[in-house]
Design an enzyme around this catalytic site. Structure first.
Site, PDB file in Angstrom:
ATOM      1  N   GLY A   1       0.864  -1.190   0.067  1.00 15.76           N
ATOM      2  CA  GLY A   1      -0.030  -0.029  -0.003  1.00 15.76           C
ATOM      3  C   GLY A   1       0.870   1.163  -0.010  1.00 15.76           C
TER       4      GLY A   1
ATOM      5  N   ALA B   1       5.008  -2.259   0.172  1.00 20.86           N
ATOM      6  CA  ALA B   1       5.492  -1.271   1.258  1.00 20.86           C
ATOM      7  C   ALA B   1       5.977  -2.172   2.492  1.00 20.86           C
ATOM      8  CB  ALA B   1       4.190  -0.513   1.661  1.00 20.86           C
TER       9      ALA B   1
END
Length: 229
Positions: free
Chosen positions: A84, A117
């Protein structure tokens, strides 16, 4: 001994999420605590990832449902940090005092997996993320589970492209104008499997070292700090 599974991406074209990842082999029946903070919809993210882990025969529970997420990370058998926005992920963990708990647990042997991420978070800093700074963290220092940086979703320049922006290689060159750490440009579909000091690449990557030409690497052991042969 530190055990890491770090993916460039969580989903390949025309495939289910994490279908390419060796989750069953890496987690070996452990219950995995999921860190969903890189996306805003924690419950929806947990449901989607729970299905992916279930297909691999691995049980997943999200720390966002725990009364004390940091304590849950400290006592976890294993961890997965989802992709993300890296700035949002780091900011959330800083606010929850989760970084120290997570780092301490992994250094004590808790298995750490992540994509995008989640891979950025394993690095010394998040300075080689591709994400927009949609929130402002209290500094860029990450978990420091690696002694080099990773650039997930690494994209090679497209021959003949009329795009006038910087290529990913140019951005990494700018990083090396200010920083020493090597950067592994990890292409889509690839991952790093870290066991102690050994780093094994599955897939392909470019290794960028300050002052050197990038080194093309594919399946096998990776030595980012070693000078190019």
């Amino acid at each position: 001994m530190t055990e890491l599974l770090l993916l460039s991406n969580s989903t390949n074209p025309d495939a289910e999420p994490l279908a390419h990842a060796p989750l069953a082999e890496f987690y070996e029946g452990r219950t995995v605590h999921f860190v969903p903070y890189a996306l805003a919809d924690h419950a929806g993210y947990t449901a989607r990832l729970g299905e992916a882990f279930a297909r691999a025969g691995v049980s997943l529970r999200s720390v966002h449902t725990e009364p004390d997420p940091a304590a849950a990370l400290a006592s976890a058998e294993a961890v997965w940090v989802g992709g993300g926005n890296t700035f949002r992920l780091l900011t959330a963990l800083q606010a929850l005092d989760g970084l120290l708990a997570l780092r301490t647990a992994v250094q004590a042997g808790v298995r750490y997996g992540g994509a995008s991420a989640g891979t950025n978070l394993a690095c010394p800093t998040i300075r080689t993320t591709n994400d927009m700074p949609i929130v402002e963290p209290a500094g860029f220092d990450a978990l420091g589970l690696l002694d080099f940086q990773v650039n997930p979703h690494y994209l090679d320049p497209t021959p003949g492209s009329r795009h006038m922006g910087e290529t990913r290689a140019e951005r990494i060159a700018q990083f090396h104008e200010e920083n020493e750490a090597p950067v592994v440009g990890l292409r889509e579909g690839g991952w790093l499997r870290v066991s102690g000091d050994a780093v094994r690449l599955t897939g392909s990557a470019l290794v960028f070292r300050r002052g050197e030409e990038p080194e093309e690497c594919s399946d096998g052991l990776l030595t980012p700090w070693a000078p190019r042969a």
